[in-house]
Write a protein that holds these residues in place. Structure first.
Motif, mmCIF file in Angstrom:
data_model
loop_
_atom_site.group_PDB
_atom_site.id
_atom_site.type_symbol
_atom_site.label_atom_id
_atom_site.label_comp_id
_atom_site.label_asym_id
_atom_site.label_seq_id
_atom_site.Cartn_x
_atom_site.Cartn_y
_atom_site.Cartn_z
ATOM 1 N N PRO A 149 40.795 40.463 43.575
ATOM 2 C CA PRO A 149 41.560 39.258 43.238
ATOM 3 C C PRO A 149 41.526 38.255 44.392
ATOM 4 C CG PRO A 149 42.815 41.248 42.751
ATOM 5 C CD PRO A 149 41.617 41.674 43.533
ATOM 6 N N LEU A 150 41.708 37.001 44.048
ATOM 7 C CA LEU A 150 41.691 35.945 45.050
ATOM 8 C C LEU A 150 42.728 36.200 46.139
ATOM 9 C CD1 LEU A 150 40.699 33.177 46.036
ATOM 10 C CD2 LEU A 150 42.350 32.118 44.476
ATOM 11 N N ALA A 151 43.925 36.641 45.749
ATOM 12 C CA ALA A 151 44.985 36.880 46.744
ATOM 13 C C ALA A 151 44.559 37.927 47.752
ATOM 14 C CB ALA A 151 46.268 37.311 46.041
ATOM 15 N N ASP A 152 43.783 38.914 47.316
ATOM 16 C CA ASP A 152 43.318 39.947 48.238
ATOM 17 C C ASP A 152 42.191 39.413 49.119
ATOM 18 O OD1 ASP A 152 43.574 42.770 49.045
ATOM 19 O OD2 ASP A 152 41.495 42.899 48.369
ATOM 20 N N ARG A 153 41.318 38.599 48.535
ATOM 21 C CA ARG A 153 40.216 38.034 49.325
ATOM 22 C C ARG A 153 40.725 37.116 50.424
ATOM 23 N NH1 ARG A 153 38.122 36.811 44.141
ATOM 24 N NH2 ARG A 153 38.055 34.555 44.556
ATOM 25 N N ARG A 196 47.196 18.940 36.017
ATOM 26 C CA ARG A 196 48.491 19.552 35.700
ATOM 27 C C ARG A 196 48.458 20.293 34.369
ATOM 28 N NH1 ARG A 196 53.862 16.893 37.893
ATOM 29 N NH2 ARG A 196 53.198 16.280 39.975
ATOM 30 N N ALA A 197 47.722 19.769 33.414
ATOM 31 C CA ALA A 197 47.652 20.415 32.104
ATOM 32 C C ALA A 197 47.016 21.795 32.228
ATOM 33 C CB ALA A 197 46.864 19.538 31.130
ATOM 34 N N ILE A 198 45.972 21.899 33.040
ATOM 35 C CA ILE A 198 45.318 23.192 33.257
ATOM 36 C C ILE A 198 46.284 24.157 33.948
ATOM 37 C CG2 ILE A 198 43.544 24.372 34.623
ATOM 38 C CD1 ILE A 198 42.344 23.159 32.204
ATOM 39 N N VAL A 199 47.016 23.647 34.945
ATOM 40 C CA VAL A 199 47.985 24.492 35.649
ATOM 41 C C VAL A 199 49.049 25.001 34.678
ATOM 42 C CG1 VAL A 199 49.760 24.555 37.440
ATOM 43 C CG2 VAL A 199 47.588 23.392 37.873
ATOM 44 N N ASP A 200 49.537 24.116 33.806
ATOM 45 C CA ASP A 200 50.558 24.524 32.835
ATOM 46 C C ASP A 200 50.022 25.589 31.883
ATOM 47 O OD1 ASP A 200 52.425 22.833 33.902
ATOM 48 O OD2 ASP A 200 52.080 21.211 32.454
ATOM 49 N N ARG A 201 48.784 25.438 31.455
ATOM 50 C CA ARG A 201 48.198 26.450 30.571
ATOM 51 C C ARG A 201 48.065 27.774 31.282
ATOM 52 N NH1 ARG A 201 42.664 24.502 28.534
ATOM 53 N NH2 ARG A 201 42.723 26.561 27.540
ATOM 54 N N ALA A 202 47.724 27.730 32.556
ATOM 55 C CA ALA A 202 47.546 28.966 33.321
ATOM 56 C C ALA A 202 48.872 29.648 33.611
ATOM 57 C CB ALA A 202 46.810 28.670 34.628
ATOM 58 N N ALA A 203 49.904 28.832 33.835
ATOM 59 C CA ALA A 203 51.201 29.383 34.262
ATOM 60 C C ALA A 203 52.093 29.744 33.097
ATOM 61 C CB ALA A 203 51.914 28.387 35.167
ATOM 62 N N GLN A 204 52.124 28.879 32.092
ATOM 63 C CA GLN A 204 53.000 29.031 30.942
ATOM 64 C C GLN A 204 54.469 28.832 31.292
ATOM 65 O OE1 GLN A 204 51.928 29.377 27.564
ATOM 66 N NE2 GLN A 204 50.255 28.604 28.800
ATOM 67 N N ARG A 205 54.919 29.391 32.399
ATOM 68 C CA ARG A 205 56.338 29.274 32.739
ATOM 69 C C ARG A 205 56.523 29.452 34.240
ATOM 70 N NH1 ARG A 205 61.498 32.115 29.779
ATOM 71 N NH2 ARG A 205 63.039 31.615 31.349
ATOM 72 N N LEU A 226 47.781 32.056 40.323
ATOM 73 C CA LEU A 226 47.800 30.911 39.424
ATOM 74 C C LEU A 226 46.569 30.029 39.645
ATOM 75 C CD1 LEU A 226 49.179 29.158 37.317
ATOM 76 C CD2 LEU A 226 50.602 28.180 39.128
ATOM 77 N N LEU A 227 46.211 29.815 40.903
ATOM 78 C CA LEU A 227 45.002 29.047 41.199
ATOM 79 C C LEU A 227 43.776 29.721 40.602
ATOM 80 C CD1 LEU A 227 43.395 26.825 42.653
ATOM 81 C CD2 LEU A 227 43.404 28.287 44.699
ATOM 82 N N GLU A 228 43.703 31.019 40.729
ATOM 83 C CA GLU A 228 42.555 31.762 40.194
ATOM 84 C C GLU A 228 42.469 31.603 38.676
ATOM 85 O OE1 GLU A 228 40.457 36.029 41.155
ATOM 86 O OE2 GLU A 228 42.663 35.953 41.104
ATOM 87 N N ALA A 229 43.618 31.690 38.011
ATOM 88 C CA ALA A 229 43.633 31.515 36.554
ATOM 89 C C ALA A 229 43.242 30.090 36.178
ATOM 90 C CB ALA A 229 45.016 31.854 36.015
ATOM 91 N N ALA A 230 43.697 29.118 36.960
ATOM 92 C CA ALA A 230 43.381 27.718 36.674
ATOM 93 C C ALA A 230 41.887 27.446 36.855
ATOM 94 C CB ALA A 230 44.203 26.801 37.578
ATOM 95 N N VAL A 231 41.291 28.057 37.878
ATOM 96 C CA VAL A 231 39.855 27.895 38.094
ATOM 97 C C VAL A 231 39.072 28.429 36.901
ATOM 98 C CG1 VAL A 231 37.905 28.654 39.507
ATOM 99 C CG2 VAL A 231 40.012 27.898 40.611
ATOM 100 N N THR A 232 39.494 29.569 36.387
ATOM 101 C CA THR A 232 38.820 30.154 35.225
ATOM 102 C C THR A 232 38.960 29.263 34.001
ATOM 103 O OG1 THR A 232 39.186 32.398 36.067
ATOM 104 C CG2 THR A 232 38.745 32.168 33.709
ATOM 105 N N LEU A 233 40.160 28.717 33.775
ATOM 106 C CA LEU A 233 40.368 27.852 32.620
ATOM 107 C C LEU A 233 39.591 26.543 32.751
ATOM 108 C CD1 LEU A 233 44.183 28.268 31.880
ATOM 109 C CD2 LEU A 233 42.280 28.976 30.426
ATOM 110 N N ALA A 234 39.468 26.035 33.967
ATOM 111 C CA ALA A 234 38.754 24.765 34.176
ATOM 112 C C ALA A 234 37.262 24.912 33.899
ATOM 113 C CB ALA A 234 38.981 24.259 35.595
ATOM 114 N N GLY A 235 36.721 26.110 34.153
ATOM 115 C CA GLY A 235 35.306 26.338 33.911
ATOM 116 C C GLY A 235 34.421 25.812 35.017
ATOM 117 N N LYS A 236 33.142 26.121 34.916
ATOM 118 C CA LYS A 236 32.163 25.708 35.921
ATOM 119 C C LYS A 236 32.179 24.198 36.096
ATOM 120 C CE LYS A 236 28.498 26.684 38.549
ATOM 121 N NZ LYS A 236 28.583 27.542 39.747
ATOM 122 N N ASN A 237 32.364 23.753 37.355
ATOM 123 C CA ASN A 237 32.376 22.329 37.715
ATOM 124 C C ASN A 237 33.483 21.542 37.005
ATOM 125 O OD1 ASN A 237 30.080 22.564 39.425
ATOM 126 N ND2 ASN A 237 28.761 22.507 37.597
ATOM 127 N N GLY A 238 34.537 22.236 36.570
ATOM 128 C CA GLY A 238 35.630 21.573 35.872
ATOM 129 C C GLY A 238 36.640 20.949 36.819
#
Length: 443
Positions: free
Chosen positions: A19-23, A234-243, A218-230
Protein backbone atom coordinates in the motif's frame (compact mmCIF):
# COMPACT_ATOMS: atom_id res chain seq x y z
CA UNK A 1 -18.61 -1.06 -13.95
CA UNK A 2 -17.59 0.61 -10.67
CA UNK A 3 -19.70 0.99 -7.57
CA UNK A 4 -20.37 4.70 -7.91
CA UNK A 5 -21.30 5.38 -11.53
CA UNK A 6 -22.57 3.83 -14.74
CA UNK A 7 -19.39 4.63 -16.62
CA UNK A 8 -16.66 2.14 -17.34
CA UNK A 9 -14.00 1.52 -14.75
CA UNK A 10 -10.81 3.45 -15.54
CA UNK A 11 -7.69 1.43 -16.04
CA UNK A 12 -5.87 1.10 -12.73
CA UNK A 13 -3.31 3.84 -12.31
CA UNK A 14 -1.37 1.97 -9.64
CA UNK A 15 0.02 -1.53 -9.68
CA UNK A 16 -0.74 -4.06 -6.98
CA UNK A 17 1.74 -4.49 -4.16
CA UNK A 18 2.56 -2.68 -0.92
CA UNK A 19 0.00 0.00 0.00
CA UNK A 20 1.02 3.59 -0.57
CA UNK A 21 1.05 4.29 3.18
CA UNK A 22 3.59 1.51 3.66
CA UNK A 23 5.74 2.63 0.72
CA UNK A 24 5.89 6.15 2.15
CA UNK A 25 6.71 5.13 5.71
CA UNK A 26 9.56 7.37 6.99
CA UNK A 27 12.97 5.72 7.28
CA UNK A 28 14.52 8.24 9.70
CA UNK A 29 13.29 10.49 12.47
CA UNK A 30 14.02 13.50 10.26
CA UNK A 31 11.28 12.34 7.91
CA UNK A 32 8.65 12.02 10.66
CA UNK A 33 6.10 14.82 10.53
CA UNK A 34 4.28 16.54 13.35
CA UNK A 35 6.01 15.17 16.45
CA UNK A 36 8.83 17.68 16.96
CA UNK A 37 8.41 17.56 20.74
CA UNK A 38 9.53 13.92 20.59
CA UNK A 39 11.72 13.52 17.50
CA UNK A 40 12.92 17.09 16.84
CA UNK A 41 16.48 18.16 17.72
CA UNK A 42 15.66 18.47 21.42
CA UNK A 43 12.86 15.89 21.49
CA UNK A 44 12.84 13.33 24.27
CA UNK A 45 13.05 10.31 21.97
CA UNK A 46 15.69 11.91 19.74
CA UNK A 47 17.89 12.67 22.74
CA UNK A 48 17.42 9.15 24.14
CA UNK A 49 18.37 7.66 20.77
CA UNK A 50 21.43 9.89 20.35
CA UNK A 51 22.63 8.97 23.83
CA UNK A 52 21.79 5.29 23.35
CA UNK A 53 19.60 5.33 26.47
CA UNK A 54 16.51 3.64 25.13
CA UNK A 55 14.14 2.37 27.78
CA UNK A 56 10.76 0.65 27.51
CA UNK A 57 8.01 3.07 26.55
CA UNK A 58 4.46 3.49 25.28
CA UNK A 59 3.50 5.78 22.43
CA UNK A 60 0.00 7.12 22.98
CA UNK A 61 -1.78 8.97 20.22
CA UNK A 62 -4.58 8.91 17.65
CA UNK A 63 -4.54 6.64 14.57
CA UNK A 64 -2.11 7.52 11.82
CA UNK A 65 0.13 9.86 13.81
CA UNK A 66 3.33 7.79 13.46
CA UNK A 67 3.45 5.49 16.50
CA UNK A 68 4.54 2.33 14.69
CA UNK A 69 6.93 4.22 12.43
CA UNK A 70 8.72 5.93 15.30
CA UNK A 71 9.03 2.69 17.26
CA UNK A 72 10.48 0.86 14.26
CA UNK A 73 12.99 3.62 13.47
CA UNK A 74 14.25 3.81 17.05
CA UNK A 75 14.63 0.03 17.26
CA UNK A 76 16.51 -0.19 13.98
CA UNK A 77 18.79 2.77 14.68
CA UNK A 78 19.56 1.39 18.15
CA UNK A 79 20.65 -1.93 16.68
CA UNK A 80 17.89 -3.88 18.45
CA UNK A 81 16.14 -6.93 17.06
CA UNK A 82 12.62 -5.67 16.26
CA UNK A 83 9.83 -8.15 16.95
CA UNK A 84 6.35 -6.77 16.14
CA UNK A 85 3.25 -8.06 17.89
CA UNK A 86 -0.41 -7.39 17.31
CA UNK A 87 -2.51 -7.40 20.45
CA UNK A 88 -5.48 -8.28 18.25
CA UNK A 89 -3.92 -11.39 16.70
CA UNK A 90 -1.48 -12.66 19.35
CA UNK A 91 -2.23 -14.72 22.45
CA UNK A 92 -0.40 -15.59 25.67
CA UNK A 93 1.30 -18.59 24.03
CA UNK A 94 2.94 -16.40 21.38
CA UNK A 95 3.97 -13.89 24.03
CA UNK A 96 5.76 -16.53 26.11
CA UNK A 97 7.52 -18.01 23.10
CA UNK A 98 8.94 -14.62 22.10
CA UNK A 99 9.95 -13.89 25.70
CA UNK A 100 11.79 -17.21 25.95
CA UNK A 101 13.72 -16.55 22.72
CA UNK A 102 14.60 -13.04 23.87
CA UNK A 103 15.85 -14.36 27.22
CA UNK A 104 18.12 -16.92 25.53
CA UNK A 105 19.36 -14.35 23.02
CA UNK A 106 20.38 -11.97 25.79
CA UNK A 107 22.08 -14.78 27.73
CA UNK A 108 24.18 -15.54 24.64
CA UNK A 109 25.20 -11.89 24.40
CA UNK A 110 23.33 -11.32 21.17
CA UNK A 111 21.30 -8.28 20.15
CA UNK A 112 18.72 -7.15 22.65
CA UNK A 113 15.15 -7.67 21.54
CA UNK A 114 12.61 -4.88 21.17
CA UNK A 115 9.10 -6.26 21.40
CA UNK A 116 6.70 -3.84 19.76
CA UNK A 117 3.03 -4.33 20.65
CA UNK A 118 0.54 -2.49 18.50
CA UNK A 119 -2.75 -1.71 20.28
CA UNK A 120 -1.29 -2.88 23.58
CA UNK A 121 -4.50 -1.81 25.35
CA UNK A 122 -6.20 -4.84 23.78
CA UNK A 123 -4.01 -7.27 25.74
CA UNK A 124 -5.77 -8.57 28.83
CA UNK A 125 -4.29 -8.51 32.36
CA UNK A 126 -2.70 -11.96 32.10
CA UNK A 127 -1.04 -11.10 28.80
CA UNK A 128 0.26 -7.79 30.13
CA UNK A 129 1.54 -9.46 33.31
CA UNK A 130 3.52 -11.93 31.19
CA UNK A 131 5.85 -9.12 30.12
CA UNK A 132 6.66 -7.90 33.62
CA UNK A 133 9.58 -10.17 34.64
CA UNK A 134 11.26 -9.84 31.23
CA UNK A 135 11.02 -6.04 31.27
CA UNK A 136 12.31 -5.93 34.86
CA UNK A 137 15.33 -8.15 34.08
CA UNK A 138 16.09 -6.32 30.86
CA UNK A 139 15.60 -9.39 28.68
CA UNK A 140 13.48 -7.23 26.39
CA UNK A 141 12.83 -3.60 25.70
CA UNK A 142 9.09 -3.12 25.38
CA UNK A 143 7.63 -0.60 22.95
CA UNK A 144 3.86 -0.26 23.02
CA UNK A 145 1.46 1.75 20.89
CA UNK A 146 -2.06 2.65 21.91
CA UNK A 147 -4.88 4.98 20.96
CA UNK A 148 -6.34 4.69 24.47
CA UNK A 149 -5.31 6.39 27.71
CA UNK A 150 -2.66 4.11 29.28
CA UNK A 151 -3.78 5.16 32.76
CA UNK A 152 -7.01 3.25 32.20
CA UNK A 153 -5.93 0.45 29.87
CA UNK A 154 -2.47 -0.67 31.06
CA UNK A 155 -1.87 -2.56 34.31
CA UNK A 156 -0.35 -0.25 36.90
CA UNK A 157 2.52 -2.67 37.58
CA UNK A 158 3.53 -2.68 33.92
CA UNK A 159 2.81 1.02 33.39
CA UNK A 160 5.13 1.95 36.27
CA UNK A 161 8.01 0.40 34.30
CA UNK A 162 7.30 2.28 31.09
CA UNK A 163 7.69 5.86 29.97
CA UNK A 164 4.64 7.31 28.26
CA UNK A 165 5.08 9.62 25.27
CA UNK A 166 2.05 11.45 23.89
CA UNK A 167 1.80 11.96 20.12
CA UNK A 168 -0.33 14.69 18.55
CA UNK A 169 -2.68 14.29 15.59
CA UNK A 170 -1.05 15.62 12.46
CA UNK A 171 -2.03 19.14 11.43
CA UNK A 172 -3.46 19.97 8.00
CA UNK A 173 -0.10 21.55 7.14
CA UNK A 174 1.71 18.33 8.09
CA UNK A 175 -0.66 16.25 5.97
CA UNK A 176 -0.33 18.59 2.97
CA UNK A 177 3.46 18.34 3.26
CA UNK A 178 3.15 14.56 3.36
CA UNK A 179 0.93 14.55 0.25
CA UNK A 180 3.36 16.77 -1.66
CA UNK A 181 6.27 14.55 -0.68
CA UNK A 182 4.34 11.47 -1.72
CA UNK A 183 3.29 12.80 -5.12
CA UNK A 184 6.86 13.93 -5.81
CA UNK A 185 8.62 10.76 -4.66
CA UNK A 186 6.39 7.74 -5.11
CA UNK A 187 7.40 5.97 -8.32
CA UNK A 188 3.99 4.42 -8.96
CA UNK A 189 2.19 7.78 -8.72
CA UNK A 190 4.75 9.30 -11.10
CA UNK A 191 4.18 6.47 -13.58
CA UNK A 192 0.41 6.98 -13.30
CA UNK A 193 0.92 10.57 -14.43
CA UNK A 194 -2.03 11.96 -12.49
CA UNK A 195 -2.37 15.68 -11.85
CA UNK A 196 -3.84 17.29 -8.72
CA UNK A 197 -6.15 20.25 -9.22
CA UNK A 198 -5.99 23.55 -7.32
CA UNK A 199 -6.53 23.29 -3.58
CA UNK A 200 -7.27 19.56 -3.64
CA UNK A 201 -4.31 18.76 -1.37
CA UNK A 202 -5.88 20.82 1.41
CA UNK A 203 -9.19 19.12 0.72
CA UNK A 204 -7.59 15.68 0.89
CA UNK A 205 -5.91 16.59 4.17
CA UNK A 206 -9.20 17.60 5.80
CA UNK A 207 -11.14 14.49 4.79
CA UNK A 208 -9.34 12.37 7.42
CA UNK A 209 -8.24 14.85 10.10
CA UNK A 210 -4.90 14.09 11.75
CA UNK A 211 -4.47 10.62 10.20
CA UNK A 212 -1.55 10.19 7.76
CA UNK A 213 -2.38 6.58 6.93
CA UNK A 214 -5.99 7.37 6.09
CA UNK A 215 -5.01 10.38 3.97
CA UNK A 216 -2.51 8.32 1.96
CA UNK A 217 -5.07 5.55 1.50
CA UNK A 218 -7.51 8.17 0.21
CA UNK A 219 -4.91 9.56 -2.18
CA UNK A 220 -4.21 6.06 -3.46
CA UNK A 221 -7.91 5.45 -4.07
CA UNK A 222 -8.25 8.82 -5.81
CA UNK A 223 -5.31 8.04 -8.10
CA UNK A 224 -6.97 4.79 -9.12
CA UNK A 225 -10.30 6.49 -9.80
CA UNK A 226 -8.63 9.27 -11.81
CA UNK A 227 -6.99 6.73 -14.11
CA UNK A 228 -3.84 6.98 -16.19
CA UNK A 229 -2.88 10.65 -16.72
CA UNK A 230 -6.14 11.73 -15.06
CA UNK A 231 -6.91 14.72 -12.86
CA UNK A 232 -7.70 14.44 -9.15
CA UNK A 233 -10.29 17.06 -8.27
CA UNK A 234 -12.73 17.39 -5.36
CA UNK A 235 -15.32 15.21 -7.08
CA UNK A 236 -12.79 12.38 -7.41
CA UNK A 237 -11.81 12.79 -3.75
CA UNK A 238 -15.47 12.64 -2.69
CA UNK A 239 -16.02 9.47 -4.71
CA UNK A 240 -12.96 7.89 -3.15
CA UNK A 241 -13.83 8.93 0.40
CA UNK A 242 -17.61 8.73 0.46
CA UNK A 243 -17.61 10.10 4.01
CA UNK A 244 -15.31 12.03 6.33
CA UNK A 245 -13.84 9.79 9.01
CA UNK A 246 -14.67 11.21 12.43
CA UNK A 247 -12.17 10.54 15.20
CA UNK A 248 -14.39 8.87 17.75
CA UNK A 249 -14.57 5.69 19.79
CA UNK A 250 -17.82 4.98 21.54
CA UNK A 251 -16.08 3.09 24.37
CA UNK A 252 -12.70 4.79 24.39
CA UNK A 253 -11.22 8.02 25.71
CA UNK A 254 -12.45 10.15 22.82
CA UNK A 255 -16.00 9.22 23.85
CA UNK A 256 -15.41 10.81 27.26
CA UNK A 257 -13.42 13.73 25.85
CA UNK A 258 -16.22 14.80 23.53
CA UNK A 259 -19.09 14.35 25.99
CA UNK A 260 -17.00 16.45 28.38
CA UNK A 261 -16.58 19.07 25.65
CA UNK A 262 -20.35 19.18 25.10
CA UNK A 263 -21.03 19.51 28.83
CA UNK A 264 -18.48 22.29 29.33
CA UNK A 265 -19.60 24.18 26.23
CA UNK A 266 -23.20 24.26 27.47
CA UNK A 267 -22.03 25.25 30.96
CA UNK A 268 -20.05 28.11 29.42
CA UNK A 269 -23.09 29.34 27.50
CA UNK A 270 -21.51 28.59 24.09
CA UNK A 271 -24.35 27.25 21.94
CA UNK A 272 -22.26 27.02 18.77
CA UNK A 273 -19.55 24.91 20.39
CA UNK A 274 -22.23 22.75 22.03
CA UNK A 275 -23.81 22.09 18.62
CA UNK A 276 -20.42 21.17 17.15
CA UNK A 277 -19.59 18.62 19.85
CA UNK A 278 -23.12 17.24 19.72
CA UNK A 279 -22.69 16.76 15.97
CA UNK A 280 -19.32 15.08 16.45
CA UNK A 281 -20.97 12.42 18.56
CA UNK A 282 -24.17 11.95 16.59
CA UNK A 283 -22.50 11.77 13.18
CA UNK A 284 -19.95 9.27 14.49
CA UNK A 285 -22.74 6.94 15.58
CA UNK A 286 -23.00 7.62 19.32
CA UNK A 287 -26.14 6.32 21.03
CA UNK A 288 -28.46 9.38 21.05
CA UNK A 289 -30.13 8.21 24.26
CA UNK A 290 -26.74 8.26 26.00
CA UNK A 291 -26.38 11.90 24.97
CA UNK A 292 -29.93 12.64 26.12
CA UNK A 293 -29.23 11.09 29.53
CA UNK A 294 -26.16 13.27 29.96
CA UNK A 295 -28.10 16.39 28.98
CA UNK A 296 -30.85 15.55 31.47
CA UNK A 297 -28.16 15.36 34.13
CA UNK A 298 -26.85 18.74 32.97
CA UNK A 299 -30.33 20.25 33.31
CA UNK A 300 -30.31 19.38 37.02
CA UNK A 301 -26.63 19.83 37.79
CA UNK A 302 -25.85 23.06 35.94
CA UNK A 303 -29.19 24.78 35.35
CA UNK A 304 -31.21 23.57 38.31
CA UNK A 305 -33.81 25.93 39.74
CA UNK A 306 -32.47 28.85 37.73
CA UNK A 307 -34.70 27.46 34.96
CA UNK A 308 -36.80 24.46 36.06
CA UNK A 309 -38.20 24.23 32.51
CA UNK A 310 -34.78 22.96 31.35
CA UNK A 311 -35.34 19.59 33.01
CA UNK A 312 -38.80 19.34 31.47
CA UNK A 313 -37.41 20.07 28.00
CA UNK A 314 -34.52 17.64 28.52
CA UNK A 315 -36.86 14.78 29.37
CA UNK A 316 -39.08 15.76 26.41
CA UNK A 317 -36.05 15.63 24.09
CA UNK A 318 -35.20 12.15 25.38
CA UNK A 319 -38.77 11.01 24.73
CA UNK A 320 -38.65 12.55 21.25
CA UNK A 321 -35.46 10.69 20.37
CA UNK A 322 -36.92 7.46 21.71
CA UNK A 323 -40.15 7.97 19.73
CA UNK A 324 -38.73 9.24 16.43
CA UNK A 325 -35.30 7.64 16.39
CA UNK A 326 -32.42 8.93 14.29
CA UNK A 327 -32.00 11.00 12.14
CA UNK A 328 -35.28 12.76 12.99
CA UNK A 329 -34.45 12.95 16.70
CA UNK A 330 -31.20 14.85 16.11
CA UNK A 331 -33.03 18.17 15.96
CA UNK A 332 -34.61 17.64 19.38
CA UNK A 333 -31.13 17.17 20.87
CA UNK A 334 -29.82 20.19 18.95
CA UNK A 335 -32.74 22.29 20.25
CA UNK A 336 -32.01 21.10 23.76
CA UNK A 337 -28.28 21.85 23.47
CA UNK A 338 -29.01 25.44 22.44
CA UNK A 339 -31.62 25.87 25.20
CA UNK A 340 -29.30 24.53 27.91
CA UNK A 341 -26.40 26.68 26.71
CA UNK A 342 -28.61 29.80 26.78
CA UNK A 343 -30.34 29.01 30.08
CA UNK A 344 -29.41 30.81 33.33
CA UNK A 345 -27.14 28.59 35.37
CA UNK A 346 -27.10 27.47 38.98
CA UNK A 347 -25.37 24.51 40.58
CA UNK A 348 -26.85 25.32 44.02
CA UNK A 349 -28.90 22.10 44.17
CA UNK A 350 -25.85 20.08 43.08
CA UNK A 351 -23.71 21.69 45.79
CA UNK A 352 -26.47 21.31 48.39
CA UNK A 353 -26.85 17.60 47.82
CA UNK A 354 -23.09 17.21 47.95
CA UNK A 355 -23.16 18.74 51.44
CA UNK A 356 -25.82 16.25 52.49
CA UNK A 357 -23.65 13.40 51.22
CA UNK A 358 -20.66 14.78 53.13
CA UNK A 359 -22.66 14.89 56.37
CA UNK A 360 -23.91 11.34 55.92
CA UNK A 361 -20.41 10.04 55.16
CA UNK A 362 -19.21 11.80 58.30
CA UNK A 363 -21.70 9.79 60.37
CA UNK A 364 -24.25 12.55 60.98
CA UNK A 365 -27.15 10.09 60.92
CA UNK A 366 -29.75 10.88 63.58
CA UNK A 367 -33.27 9.70 64.43
CA UNK A 368 -36.27 11.45 62.91
CA UNK A 369 -37.68 13.95 65.45
CA UNK A 370 -40.82 12.66 67.12
CA UNK A 371 -42.95 15.61 66.01
CA UNK A 372 -42.62 14.76 62.30
CA UNK A 373 -43.05 10.99 62.59
CA UNK A 374 -46.27 9.35 61.45
CA UNK A 375 -48.40 7.75 64.19
CA UNK A 376 -50.68 5.17 62.51
CA UNK A 377 -51.01 2.99 65.68
CA UNK A 378 -52.10 3.56 69.29
CA UNK A 379 -48.69 2.47 70.56
CA UNK A 380 -46.93 5.03 68.41
CA UNK A 381 -49.19 7.78 69.70
CA UNK A 382 -48.48 6.69 73.26
CA UNK A 383 -44.77 7.00 72.45
CA UNK A 384 -45.37 10.62 71.35
CA UNK A 385 -44.97 9.98 67.63
CA UNK A 386 -46.37 13.05 65.89
CA UNK A 387 -46.85 14.97 69.14
CA UNK A 388 -46.59 18.70 68.53
CA UNK A 389 -46.92 18.41 64.76
CA UNK A 390 -48.31 21.56 63.10
CA UNK A 391 -50.05 21.34 59.72
CA UNK A 392 -48.55 24.00 57.43
CA UNK A 393 -51.73 24.36 55.35
CA UNK A 394 -53.61 25.55 58.43
CA UNK A 395 -51.28 28.55 58.65
CA UNK A 396 -51.80 31.74 56.70
CA UNK A 397 -48.05 31.81 56.01
CA UNK A 398 -48.01 28.15 54.85
CA UNK A 399 -45.22 27.41 57.30
CA UNK A 400 -45.02 26.89 61.07
CA UNK A 401 -42.58 26.93 63.95
CA UNK A 402 -42.15 23.17 63.52
CA UNK A 403 -38.52 21.97 63.71
CA UNK A 404 -37.88 19.38 60.97
CA UNK A 405 -34.17 18.80 61.64
CA UNK A 406 -32.75 16.45 64.26
CA UNK A 407 -31.56 18.32 67.34
CA UNK A 408 -27.91 17.87 66.29
CA UNK A 409 -28.44 19.60 62.94
CA UNK A 410 -30.57 22.58 63.95
CA UNK A 411 -29.74 25.60 61.85
CA UNK A 412 -27.83 23.56 59.25
CA UNK A 413 -27.94 25.11 55.73
CA UNK A 414 -27.39 22.94 52.69
CA UNK A 415 -29.12 24.83 49.91
CA UNK A 416 -27.87 28.33 49.15
CA UNK A 417 -29.96 29.60 46.21
CA UNK A 418 -28.25 31.86 43.72
CA UNK A 419 -29.69 34.96 42.07
CA UNK A 420 -29.92 33.54 38.53
CA UNK A 421 -33.22 33.25 36.69
CA UNK A 422 -36.08 31.63 38.56
CA UNK A 423 -33.84 30.74 41.48
CA UNK A 424 -33.96 34.35 42.56
CA UNK A 425 -37.66 33.86 43.34
CA UNK A 426 -36.91 30.55 45.07
CA UNK A 427 -34.35 32.33 47.25
CA UNK A 428 -36.80 35.06 48.18
CA UNK A 429 -39.58 32.62 49.10
CA UNK A 430 -37.31 30.41 51.20
CA UNK A 431 -35.93 33.46 52.96
CA UNK A 432 -39.46 34.66 53.74
CA UNK A 433 -40.51 31.32 55.21
CA UNK A 434 -37.30 31.12 57.23
CA UNK A 435 -37.99 34.56 58.73
CA UNK A 436 -41.60 33.56 59.53
CA UNK A 437 -40.47 30.37 61.29
CA UNK A 438 -37.91 32.30 63.34
CA UNK A 439 -40.61 34.80 64.34
CA UNK A 440 -43.07 32.04 65.34
CA UNK A 441 -40.43 30.20 67.39
CA UNK A 442 -39.79 33.35 69.44
CA UNK A 443 -43.40 33.53 70.56
Amino acid sequence: MDLFSTTSVPKPALKGGAPLADRMRPKTLDEVLGQKHLVGPDGALRVALDQRKIQSFILWGPPGCGKTTIARIIAEQSGFLFVPFSAVLSGIKEVREVMARAEKSRARGERQTVVFIDEIHRFNKAQQDAFLPFVERGDIVLFGATTENPSFEINSALLSRLRVFVLDPLSVADLVALLKRTIANDSEIRIAGVRVAGDVLDYLATRNPGDARAVLNLLEAAVTLAGKNGVIDRAIVDRAAQRVALLYDKIGEEHYNIISALHKSMRNGDADAALYWLGRMLEAGEDPLYIARRMIRFASEDVGNADPQALVLAVAAKDTVHFLGIPEGKLALAQLAVYLAAAPKSNAVYVAYGRVEDDLRAGRVYPVPLQIRNAPTKLMKELDYGKGYEYAHDSDDKTTALECFPEELKGRRYYEPEGSGSEKSVRERLKTWQEVRQRLRKK
